[in-house]
Scaffold this active site. Sequence first.
Site, short mmCIF file in Angstrom:
data_model
loop_
_atom_site.label_atom_id
_atom_site.label_comp_id
_atom_site.label_asym_id
_atom_site.label_seq_id
_atom_site.Cartn_x
_atom_site.Cartn_y
_atom_site.Cartn_z
N ASP A 66 0.80 -1.22 0.00
CA ASP A 66 0.00 0.00 0.00
C ASP A 66 0.83 1.27 0.00
O ASP A 66 0.31 2.36 -0.22
CB ASP A 66 -0.96 -0.01 1.20
N ARG A 130 -10.07 4.19 0.59
CA ARG A 130 -8.68 4.61 0.81
C ARG A 130 -8.13 5.53 -0.30
O ARG A 130 -7.23 6.32 -0.05
CB ARG A 130 -7.78 3.38 0.92
N HIS A 160 -9.90 -2.84 -1.04
CA HIS A 160 -9.15 -2.30 -2.18
C HIS A 160 -9.63 -2.91 -3.49
O HIS A 160 -10.24 -3.99 -3.48
CB HIS A 160 -7.66 -2.65 -2.03
N CYS A 247 -0.56 -7.85 -0.96
CA CYS A 247 -0.31 -6.68 -0.11
C CYS A 247 0.93 -6.80 0.78
O CYS A 247 1.39 -5.81 1.33
CB CYS A 247 -1.54 -6.38 0.73
#
Length: 254
Positions: A66, A130, A160, A247
């Site tokens: 991220d 986000r 996400h 991730c």
Amino acid sequence: MLTAITREVSSSINRCELTHSPREPISLDLARQQHRAYEDTLARFGCEIVRLPEEPDLPDAVFVEDTAVVLGDLAIITRPGAESRRAETESVAEVLRTYRELAYIEEPGTLDGGDVLHVGARVYVGLSERTNRAGAEQLRRLLLPKGYAVTPVEVQDCLHLKSSAALVTACILLVNPDCVDVDAFSGLSFITVDPAEPRAATALRIGGDVICPAHNPRTVEKLLEHRIRVTTVDVSELAKAEAGVTCMSIILTG
Ligand code: GLY
């Protein structure tokens, strides 16, 4: 040559951000064990692992993806959408500057790397809780001179874009169509997740295989039926913190 940047699981992971999952106790020992096994899997696929030390006060810091988007010779340091995660970027930028030219997402933009999915020169960016439009627009401007076209995609009911869409071959996307409109993706074919596994659209393509979580066996079976080579990893403990399989690493090629 492949390099995977990872980070040790934070001892504070039980205070992680959660957007769509209920909070459950996370065993730090088991999470770290699973994380090591994930790194070992990447190493088996030829990655040199560059593991950053733990950030004890940043509960989500294991989710390094991220914090940066690396495409070609450029590493774009993000501005994560969750304020608690903003401080994660600094140490990742320090490492990435030894490999790539750096650029930055700036206020008022927010962008999480988990919202960025690239298919060749087309980059899809999820508009999520986000990542905002300003972040997507900054990404577009930074990537345009590098030959990438950025397409924003609305996502819903998941953390996400890459919680609901994962490239499993050069032209097949594994998706949860309840979270993302497949019409947003042009020129691709689709495999949908098994309805009993709504969080299963996460996969990491590497060396001709895709790495998938072992806790989604029905969706894995679907991929195998399409003759896709799958390697499974047990990330069930990390999944309690809303982890997928992309991730926990930033993979650099070359
Ligand atoms: N726990 C992962 C995230 O919310 O960013």
